[in-house]
Scaffold this motif. Sequence first.
Motif, PDB file in Angstrom:
ATOM      1  N   TYR A   1       1.264  -1.494   0.327  1.00  0.00           N
ATOM      2  CA  TYR A   1      -0.211   0.088  -0.135  1.00  0.00           C
ATOM      3  C   TYR A   1       0.853   1.320   0.291  1.00  0.00           C
ATOM      4  O   TYR A   1       0.564   2.158  -0.712  1.00  0.00           O
ATOM      5  CB  TYR A   1      -0.770  -0.001   1.040  1.00  0.00           C
TER       6      TYR A   1
ATOM      7  N   ASP B   1       1.777   1.862  -3.712  1.00  0.00           N
ATOM      8  CA  ASP B   1       0.717   1.698  -4.838  1.00  0.00           C
ATOM      9  C   ASP B   1       0.394   3.212  -4.609  1.00  0.00           C
ATOM     10  O   ASP B   1      -0.555   4.054  -3.817  1.00  0.00           O
ATOM     11  CB  ASP B   1       0.031   1.143  -4.393  1.00  0.00           C
ATOM     12  N   MET B   2       0.350   3.957  -5.784  1.00  0.00           N
ATOM     13  CA  MET B   2       0.033   5.324  -6.186  1.00  0.00           C
ATOM     14  C   MET B   2      -0.798   5.141  -7.449  1.00  0.00           C
ATOM     15  O   MET B   2      -0.469   5.366  -8.723  1.00  0.00           O
ATOM     16  CB  MET B   2       1.705   6.314  -6.182  1.00  0.00           C
ATOM     17  N   GLN B   3      -2.063   6.065  -7.338  1.00  0.00           N
ATOM     18  CA  GLN B   3      -2.975   5.432  -8.159  1.00  0.00           C
ATOM     19  C   GLN B   3      -2.582   6.988  -9.184  1.00  0.00           C
ATOM     20  O   GLN B   3      -3.211   6.814  -9.919  1.00  0.00           O
ATOM     21  CB  GLN B   3      -4.449   6.261  -7.569  1.00  0.00           C
ATOM     22  N   GLU B   4      -2.543   8.284  -8.354  1.00  0.00           N
ATOM     23  CA  GLU B   4      -2.302   9.201  -9.291  1.00  0.00           C
ATOM     24  C   GLU B   4      -1.249   9.738  -8.986  1.00  0.00           C
ATOM     25  O   GLU B   4      -0.176   9.849  -7.758  1.00  0.00           O
ATOM     26  CB  GLU B   4      -3.728  10.243  -9.007  1.00  0.00           C
TER      27      GLU B   4
ATOM     28  N   ARG C   1       5.531  12.971 -15.461  1.00  0.00           N
ATOM     29  CA  ARG C   1       5.173  12.019 -16.236  1.00  0.00           C
ATOM     30  C   ARG C   1       5.459  11.617 -17.440  1.00  0.00           C
ATOM     31  O   ARG C   1       5.539  12.013 -18.241  1.00  0.00           O
ATOM     32  CB  ARG C   1       3.416  12.620 -16.275  1.00  0.00           C
TER      33      ARG C   1
ATOM     34  N   GLU D   1       3.454   5.243 -16.209  1.00  0.00           N
ATOM     35  CA  GLU D   1       2.219   4.842 -16.911  1.00  0.00           C
ATOM     36  C   GLU D   1       2.539   3.677 -18.183  1.00  0.00           C
ATOM     37  O   GLU D   1       3.010   3.755 -19.054  1.00  0.00           O
ATOM     38  CB  GLU D   1       1.164   5.581 -17.240  1.00  0.00           C
TER      39      GLU D   1
ATOM     40  N   GLU E   1      -3.505  -0.691 -19.159  1.00  0.00           N
ATOM     41  CA  GLU E   1      -2.282  -0.039 -17.742  1.00  0.00           C
ATOM     42  C   GLU E   1      -2.406   0.622 -16.540  1.00  0.00           C
ATOM     43  O   GLU E   1      -2.856   0.086 -15.969  1.00  0.00           O
ATOM     44  CB  GLU E   1      -3.179   1.798 -17.993  1.00  0.00           C
ATOM     45  N   ASN E   2      -0.526  -0.041 -16.637  1.00  0.00           N
ATOM     46  CA  ASN E   2      -0.588   0.022 -15.496  1.00  0.00           C
ATOM     47  C   ASN E   2       0.345   0.555 -14.762  1.00  0.00           C
ATOM     48  O   ASN E   2       0.295   1.750 -15.958  1.00  0.00           O
ATOM     49  CB  ASN E   2       0.075  -1.492 -15.381  1.00  0.00           C
ATOM     50  N   HIS E   3       1.155   1.339 -13.585  1.00  0.00           N
ATOM     51  CA  HIS E   3       1.469   2.580 -13.372  1.00  0.00           C
ATOM     52  C   HIS E   3       2.094   2.363 -12.277  1.00  0.00           C
ATOM     53  O   HIS E   3       2.199   1.198 -11.442  1.00  0.00           O
ATOM     54  CB  HIS E   3       0.718   3.627 -12.794  1.00  0.00           C
TER      55      HIS E   3
ATOM     56  N   TRP F   1       5.961   4.438  -9.327  1.00  0.00           N
ATOM     57  CA  TRP F   1       6.770   5.535  -9.442  1.00  0.00           C
ATOM     58  C   TRP F   1       8.017   5.409  -8.997  1.00  0.00           C
ATOM     59  O   TRP F   1       8.058   4.176  -8.323  1.00  0.00           O
ATOM     60  CB  TRP F   1       5.409   6.357  -8.823  1.00  0.00           C
TER      61      TRP F   1
END
Length: 333
Positions: free
Chosen positions: A112, A115-118, A125, A161, A187-189, A191
Amino acid sequence: MGRIPYKLFVTFVMLGTSLAVASPQNLNMFNPVSPAATPIRDLFFLVFGVIGVIFLITEGALILSIFKFRSTGKETKEPPQMYGSNPIELAWTVVPVLIVFVLFLVTTRSIYSLDMQEPPEGALRVKATGHQWWWEFEYEDLGITTAGELHVPKGVPVFVELRSADVIHSFWVPRLAGKIDCIPNRENHMWFQADEIGTWYGQCAEFCGTQHAKMLIRVISEDKKDFDSWATNQLLPAVEVPTPMNGKDTFLSLACINCHTVQGVTHQGGFGPDLTHLMSRDTIASGAAENTPENLTKWLLNPNSIKDGCLMPNMMLTENQVASLVEFLTTLK
Ligand code: CUA
């Protein structure tokens, strides 16, 4: 009985240490330079420590029993047999359950935290697309498209992305972050943030065909100033340098333009890497060879000589055509 696990253990530790110490390619996941890689390393050491202790206790008990309770060959009757012991059975049920539970909680917390959704404030980016067998990097906000080598500013979070143009690939730069798959139609992401200046190597980590091994990644982290000047140069259209052998005309007259884009010259091709600033890259063919006129010549005469099975066909060019093309390509600074 204890020998084979012991040998495996020793081999594993030796392999780990040698990888950690002698990693000329900067692939050492035990030496992260990014806050996205540190929790993975810490979790690894925690789990390794816990299982190491369990291993020592069980193997210790096993070896002790082998020597201490070994048959002398003179016993006349069986040793006393024991059936059921509530305290012992309770202990070897409850303790493992607790250990698994703790490891589960710690692992979940690490997942968790990573995990970065945005993308966070101020993040860069990048869209990374895995192709057989090269990486395409698009900086949509900056209008830059490049291949094989990803430039990032030091100390800035990079939100990536991940996509695939064909089969499943996996983006892994061990010193910067964990590995995440690139899956077709999805699409996975991920960081990372490079906190030091340097070149961080990576590798496609999912078998994706013949040249999976030569699908390398280079992340180049640099000062903001250097990154900005790199970005400014990438935004320029290809330079127009008239060359004695009319390399540009040769390029335009051949099938190259069906697959490759050179901004300012031709922009129909998206199947192969964008070549607009080819000479700003250290390597060609996704890290398979250094970017030198000799290697470009070798590549154009027969791409398979550098990357066997690669999807750029041998165009059966004459030596003159190749010389003329190399002359043009080396102007693409
Ligand atoms: Cu792409 Cu392996």
